[in-house]
Structure formats: structure tokens, C-alpha cells
Design an enzyme around this catalytic site. Structure first.
Site, PDB file in Angstrom:
ATOM      1  N   ARG A   1       0.854  -1.186   0.000  1.00 28.22           N
ATOM      2  CA  ARG A   1       0.000   0.000   0.000  1.00 28.22           C
ATOM      3  C   ARG A   1       0.891   1.237   0.000  1.00 28.22           C
ATOM      4  O   ARG A   1       1.735   1.390   0.875  1.00 28.22           O
ATOM      5  CB  ARG A   1      -0.880  -0.023   1.255  1.00 28.22           C
ATOM      6  CG  ARG A   1      -2.073   0.905   1.171  1.00 28.22           C
ATOM      7  CD  ARG A   1      -3.050   0.567   2.279  1.00 28.22           C
ATOM      8  NE  ARG A   1      -3.701  -0.703   2.023  1.00 28.22           N
ATOM      9  CZ  ARG A   1      -4.894  -0.820   1.408  1.00 28.22           C
ATOM     10  NH1 ARG A   1      -5.545   0.242   1.030  1.00 28.22           N
ATOM     11  NH2 ARG A   1      -5.417  -1.996   1.215  1.00 28.22           N
TER      12      ARG A   1
ATOM     13  N   THR B   1      -0.612   7.685  -1.071  1.00 24.07           N
ATOM     14  CA  THR B   1      -1.933   7.614  -1.736  1.00 24.07           C
ATOM     15  C   THR B   1      -2.840   6.562  -1.088  1.00 24.07           C
ATOM     16  O   THR B   1      -4.045   6.558  -1.307  1.00 24.07           O
ATOM     17  CB  THR B   1      -1.770   7.225  -3.222  1.00 24.07           C
ATOM     18  OG1 THR B   1      -1.250   5.880  -3.266  1.00 24.07           O
ATOM     19  CG2 THR B   1      -0.824   8.162  -3.945  1.00 24.07           C
TER      20      THR B   1
ATOM     21  N   ASP C   1      -1.865 -11.185  12.583  1.00 27.54           N
ATOM     22  CA  ASP C   1      -1.243 -10.941  11.274  1.00 27.54           C
ATOM     23  C   ASP C   1      -0.805 -12.278  10.676  1.00 27.54           C
ATOM     24  O   ASP C   1       0.106 -12.940  11.180  1.00 27.54           O
ATOM     25  CB  ASP C   1      -0.032 -10.014  11.457  1.00 27.54           C
ATOM     26  CG  ASP C   1       0.544  -9.594  10.116  1.00 27.54           C
ATOM     27  OD1 ASP C   1       0.608  -8.386   9.859  1.00 27.54           O
ATOM     28  OD2 ASP C   1       0.923 -10.484   9.301  1.00 27.54           O
TER      29      ASP C   1
ATOM     30  N   ASP D   1       2.960 -12.611   9.521  1.00 26.41           N
ATOM     31  CA  ASP D   1       3.890 -12.686  10.660  1.00 26.41           C
ATOM     32  C   ASP D   1       3.798 -14.034  11.366  1.00 26.41           C
ATOM     33  O   ASP D   1       4.805 -14.610  11.771  1.00 26.41           O
ATOM     34  CB  ASP D   1       3.597 -11.558  11.663  1.00 26.41           C
ATOM     35  CG  ASP D   1       4.135 -10.221  11.175  1.00 26.41           C
ATOM     36  OD1 ASP D   1       4.949 -10.208  10.242  1.00 26.41           O
ATOM     37  OD2 ASP D   1       3.719  -9.185  11.734  1.00 26.41           O
TER      38      ASP D   1
HETATM   39  C1  PRP Z   1      -2.458  -9.283   4.876  1.00 30.78           C
HETATM   40  C2  PRP Z   1      -3.246 -10.443   4.314  1.00 30.78           C
HETATM   41  C3  PRP Z   1      -3.941  -9.823   3.141  1.00 30.78           C
HETATM   42  C4  PRP Z   1      -4.205  -8.428   3.619  1.00 30.78           C
HETATM   43  C5  PRP Z   1      -5.645  -8.374   4.028  1.00 30.78           C
HETATM   44  O1  PRP Z   1      -1.316  -9.078   4.146  1.00 30.78           O
HETATM   45  O2  PRP Z   1      -2.453 -11.543   3.986  1.00 30.78           O
HETATM   46  O3  PRP Z   1      -3.153  -9.810   1.962  1.00 30.78           O
HETATM   47  O4  PRP Z   1      -3.379  -8.208   4.758  1.00 30.78           O
HETATM   48  O5  PRP Z   1      -5.980  -7.072   4.357  1.00 30.78           O
HETATM   49  P1  PRP Z   1      -6.973  -6.207   3.471  1.00 30.78           P
HETATM   50  O6  PRP Z   1      -8.133  -7.095   3.104  1.00 30.78           O
HETATM   51  O7  PRP Z   1      -7.344  -5.089   4.380  1.00 30.78           O
HETATM   52  O8  PRP Z   1      -6.225  -5.744   2.246  1.00 30.78           O
HETATM   53  P2  PRP Z   1      -0.264  -7.943   4.519  1.00 30.78           P
HETATM   54  O9  PRP Z   1      -0.580  -6.705   3.729  1.00 30.78           O
HETATM   55  O10 PRP Z   1      -0.191  -7.794   6.014  1.00 30.78           O
HETATM   56  O11 PRP Z   1       1.097  -8.499   3.942  1.00 30.78           O
HETATM   57  P3  PRP Z   1       1.871  -9.870   4.302  1.00 30.78           P
HETATM   58  O12 PRP Z   1       1.134 -10.984   3.618  1.00 30.78           O
HETATM   59  O13 PRP Z   1       3.225  -9.626   3.722  1.00 30.78           O
HETATM   60  O14 PRP Z   1       1.919 -10.033   5.803  1.00 30.78           O
HETATM   61  N1  URA Z   2      -4.165  -8.838   7.615  1.00 29.55           N
HETATM   62  C1  URA Z   2      -3.916  -9.833   8.509  1.00 29.55           C
HETATM   63  O1  URA Z   2      -2.925 -10.551   8.399  1.00 29.55           O
HETATM   64  N2  URA Z   2      -4.787  -9.984   9.527  1.00 29.55           N
HETATM   65  C2  URA Z   2      -5.865  -9.220   9.678  1.00 29.55           C
HETATM   66  O2  URA Z   2      -6.642  -9.430  10.636  1.00 29.55           O
HETATM   67  C3  URA Z   2      -6.103  -8.199   8.742  1.00 29.55           C
HETATM   68  C4  URA Z   2      -5.233  -8.029   7.705  1.00 29.55           C
END
Ligand code: PRP
Ligand code: URA
Length: 209
Positions: free
Chosen positions: A104, A108, A200, A203
Site C-alpha cells: 500500500r 496515496t 497478522d 507474521d
Molecule cells: C495481509 C493479508 C492480506 C491483507 C488483508 O497481508 O495476507 O493480503 O493483509 O488485508 P486487506 O483485506 O485489508 O487488504 P499484509 O498486507 O499484512 O502483507 P503480508 O502478507 O506480507 O503479511
Molecule cells: N491482515 C492480517 O494478516 N490480519 C488481519 O486481521 C487483517 C489483515
């Protein structure tokens, strides 16, 4: 309108309980995510078309059914979607695997694609987009946007846990994309984490913070 298929299966529910538990460490978390992905592969392929072919058993000639129609592709959203690939491949070993990475933009707040490598024949395949979490829906929506821009028309989304907010975002933007989900949770908190959720996902899979 997107169909939302909640996988109402005791094995999935049981495993999700331990995936959610904060005392489950990365090794067990990874194993459980893989196992749930395999169970979800069973459900997501339930409506694959079949065709009859002729075979010979040791006794007689007979007609029997095999999978027909489009070949499959798996596309994990980096990084947490990676945790679901192996489990899916256990049941769908011939599927090709693409990858899509998003971040993200801090200014923006728009999702930016930083990596996308798809099978060369992706447009002819049905793609199964993998991400354990559908929270705001921003990542999955952007990933589907990027896939469609490349001419891909047949997409299913598979998540372990979804928030109602994320389901609505996908349904509004991509009503042709069906959503397969282990469980639908209550809500998002102020930091856009799913509640009760599992924290997360990336993580917990990779032991990072
Ligand atoms: C997490 C998850 C999704 C996203 C969901 O990834 O695996 O891709 O967040 O959130 P959203 O529906 O609000 O977009 P993250 O961006 O934390 O990256 P990661 O997989 O590298 O931990
Ligand atoms: N991404 C995650 O990994 N967990 C949440 O609960 C939301 C976004």
C-alpha cells in the site's frame, strides 16, 4: 453477485480454532494452514465439469468420468498467501502457480503491484486466488483488478477468514468472483484487523513481527 461459500466442515472448524489461538507457534500454524488449504481445495473444485471417456477395466470396456474444462492456476497474494499453496497442490498437483505482490503506497494509500508472474497460459485457466485474510478487501480487490487487466476472466477467491466488510468490497467490485471462506468473522477493529481473527497471518506464518 459473488457467491460466498462458507466451508461448514468440522475438520476446518477444528483446525481454524488452533490457527486462531495465539499460543500456536509458526511451525504448527504453517502445518494447520496447509491442511486447511487442502480441505478447501476439495470444496473449491466441487463444481468442476466432468466428461466421459472410454476405458478398459480388467473385465470390460466402460465409460468413466474425468475432469474437463479449464485447467487450474493458483495465485497466492504475497506474502501470506504462500502458506496455502502447498496444501492446495497436494490435491491439485497439475495446477500452475503464479504470484502477485502488493503493497500500500503510504501517501496515496492505493495498492501498488510490485510483483506479478503468472503462468504463460493464465488467460485460458481458471485462477484460484489465495490469501488467508480478507479484511478491508483492498488487497484482494486490487489483485483481482490486476488479474483482470491481464485478460483473466475466471477467478475464485479462497480465504481462511473474512470480515463482512471485505466480502462487500469484493462483491461490489467483482460480483463475478465467488468467495470461498473457512469462517466469516464479526468485524474489523480500528486498525483494520479482523476480530476475532488470528492476528497478522504473514507474521504468524513466517515468525516475523
Ligand atoms: C495481509 C493479508 C492480506 C491483507 C488483508 O497481508 O495476507 O493480503 O493483509 O488485508 P486487506 O483485506 O485489508 O487488504 P499484509 O498486507 O499484512 O502483507 P503480508 O502478507 O506480507 O503479511
Ligand atoms: N491482515 C492480517 O494478516 N490480519 C488481519 O486481521 C487483517 C489483515
Amino acid at each position: 453477485m459473488s457467491k460466498v461459500i462458507v466451508m461448514d466442515h468440522p475438520l476446518i472448524k477444528h483446525k481454524l480454532t488452533f490457527i486462531r489461538d495465539k499460543n500456536t507457534g509458526p511451525k504448527e500454524f504453517r502445518e494447520l494452514v496447509k491442511e486447511v488449504a487442502t480441505l478447501m481445495a476439495y470444496e473449491v473444485t466441487r463444481e468442476l465439469p466432468l466428461e466421459e471417456i472410454e476405458i478398459e477395466t480388467p473385465l470390460v470396456k466402460t465409460k468413466s468420468q474425468v475432469i474437463a474444462g479449464k485447467k487450474l492456476g493458483l495465485v497466492p497474494i504475497l506474502r501470506a498467501g504462500l502458506g496455502m499453496v502447498e496444501g492446495m497442490l497436494d490435491l491439485l498437483p497439475a495446477a500452475k502457480v503464479g504470484h502477485i505482490g502488493l503493497y500500500r503506497d503510504p501517501e496515496t494509500l492505493q495498492p501498488v503491484e510490485y510483483f506479478c508472474k503468472l503462468p504463460y497460459d493464465a488467460v485460458e485457466r481458471e485462477l484460484i486466488l489465495l490469501d488467508p485474510m480478507l479484511a478491508t478487501g483492498g488487497s484482494a480487490k486490487a489483485a483481482i483488478d490486476f488479474l483482470k487487466k491481464r485478460g483473466i476472466e475466471h477467478i475464485k477467491l479462497v480465504c481462511l477468514i473474512a470480515a463482512p466488510e471485505g466480502i462487500k468490497v469484493i462483491n461490489d467490485a467483482h460480483p463475478d468472483v465467488d468467495i470461498y471462506v473457512g469462517e466469516v468473522d464479526e468485524k474489523l477493529n480500528d486498525h483494520a484487523y479482523i476480530v476475532p481473527g488470528l492476528g497478522d497471518a504473514g507474521d504468524r506464518l513466517f515468525g516475523t513481527k
